[in-house]
Design a protein around this motif. Sequence first.
Motif, mmCIF file in Angstrom:
data_model
loop_
_atom_site.group_PDB
_atom_site.id
_atom_site.type_symbol
_atom_site.label_atom_id
_atom_site.label_comp_id
_atom_site.label_asym_id
_atom_site.label_seq_id
_atom_site.Cartn_x
_atom_site.Cartn_y
_atom_site.Cartn_z
ATOM 1 N N LYS A 100 -12.768 -0.093 -1.760
ATOM 2 C CA LYS A 100 -13.447 -1.244 -2.358
ATOM 3 C C LYS A 100 -14.732 -1.559 -1.587
ATOM 4 O O LYS A 100 -14.975 -1.035 -0.495
ATOM 5 C CB LYS A 100 -12.519 -2.462 -2.326
ATOM 6 C CG LYS A 100 -11.193 -2.266 -3.048
ATOM 7 C CD LYS A 100 -11.390 -2.233 -4.547
ATOM 8 C CE LYS A 100 -10.062 -2.224 -5.270
ATOM 9 N NZ LYS A 100 -10.205 -2.290 -6.749
ATOM 10 N N GLU A 156 -7.396 -0.168 -1.033
ATOM 11 C CA GLU A 156 -6.127 -0.571 -1.623
ATOM 12 C C GLU A 156 -5.292 0.667 -1.899
ATOM 13 O O GLU A 156 -5.788 1.658 -2.460
ATOM 14 C CB GLU A 156 -6.339 -1.354 -2.916
ATOM 15 C CG GLU A 156 -6.877 -2.759 -2.688
ATOM 16 C CD GLU A 156 -6.901 -3.583 -3.962
ATOM 17 O OE1 GLU A 156 -6.657 -3.008 -5.050
ATOM 18 O OE2 GLU A 156 -7.162 -4.787 -3.883
ATOM 19 N N SER A 166 -1.150 2.214 -2.957
ATOM 20 C CA SER A 166 0.184 1.952 -3.486
ATOM 21 C C SER A 166 1.060 3.157 -3.202
ATOM 22 O O SER A 166 0.558 4.270 -2.984
ATOM 23 C CB SER A 166 0.137 1.658 -4.993
ATOM 24 O OG SER A 166 -0.482 2.716 -5.687
ATOM 25 N N LYS A 213 0.371 -3.403 -4.703
ATOM 26 C CA LYS A 213 -0.828 -2.977 -3.983
ATOM 27 C C LYS A 213 -0.774 -3.466 -2.537
ATOM 28 O O LYS A 213 -0.401 -4.608 -2.274
ATOM 29 C CB LYS A 213 -2.084 -3.541 -4.647
ATOM 30 C CG LYS A 213 -2.265 -3.141 -6.105
ATOM 31 C CD LYS A 213 -2.571 -1.664 -6.263
ATOM 32 C CE LYS A 213 -2.850 -1.330 -7.724
ATOM 33 N NZ LYS A 213 -3.125 0.109 -7.914
ATOM 34 N N THR A 214 -1.140 -2.593 -1.636
ATOM 35 C CA THR A 214 -1.259 -2.954 -0.227
ATOM 36 C C THR A 214 -2.724 -2.859 0.180
ATOM 37 O O THR A 214 -3.377 -1.844 -0.063
ATOM 38 C CB THR A 214 -0.411 -2.019 0.659
ATOM 39 O OG1 THR A 214 0.967 -2.185 0.325
ATOM 40 C CG2 THR A 214 -0.614 -2.342 2.128
ATOM 41 N N LYS A 215 -3.233 -3.931 0.775
ATOM 42 C CA LYS A 215 -4.623 -3.941 1.231
ATOM 43 C C LYS A 215 -4.685 -3.493 2.688
ATOM 44 O O LYS A 215 -3.975 -4.033 3.537
ATOM 45 C CB LYS A 215 -5.226 -5.347 1.091
ATOM 46 C CG LYS A 215 -5.388 -5.805 -0.344
ATOM 47 C CD LYS A 215 -6.097 -7.164 -0.405
ATOM 48 C CE LYS A 215 -6.361 -7.577 -1.837
ATOM 49 N NZ LYS A 215 -7.112 -8.864 -1.916
#
Length: 253
Positions: free
Chosen positions: A143, A158, A160, A168-170
């Motif tokens: 991003k 992000e 997954s 979603k994991t940031k």
Amino acid sequence: MNLFNRILLITVITFGSIYSAQHLKVEYENIELQDPPTSFGVSKEFQEKLKAERKKPQKFFLYYANGDSFYKSIPKESFTHNAGDARKDENTVLHKREVFKDKEIKIFKPKGQNAVYGYYSYPDIKEEFYGSTEAKFSQVEYKDETIIIDKYVCKLVEVSFPNNPSDKTKVWYTEDIPISAGPNAFNIFPGLVLRVESPQYINTAVKISNEAKLSDLEKINPKLPVYKEEEFYKKMKEIRERRSKVTKEEIRL
């Protein structure tokens, strides 16, 4: 070369030497966002104690030197709850004690490898080994967002996982420290990971320094067995089936 360019060059050289020649130490603070799953066979009081303990922030440390990294937790405080007594006979009373003892997490990432090695120890069944896995993401999306963590500009990616692609994991990493390292298996990105935001927890770096010593970087014990990927998952299933959830003690009067 003008004065500004000279200063810039000296700064770049100095910064680069700090993180290549010295040993990196990162302190993280982990906050769990979900209550622990309800355990069958334990009392409500024990479950509440466990929930309160799990809500407390937990310290983790990452050590990095010469391409190797070692990540570990500081275990939470242990406690015991007396869930009641029962008389077995006139000489013996059974004390049902529910015990919480947090295990120290140890994760190794050797230089030049994508796999991480987790250390597992179960003294009650005399098992000690390493489980080796590689991070497998079903989706990786870089991003444009950035944040500042401890004065470092962090970029966002992000990800997954295949078993739950909708979650979603940031992952926030900084290219200011260009090493592929971070908590757990989040260590394949083009910079040090300083924050992980998952639906289950938030893990954030709170202190970054070159205070690590070589002795801080534990090494993998070559005498212990290593189970890789599917073999590791089968081993963990076997371990779960062999271990009991509640500790009981017999004390004779």
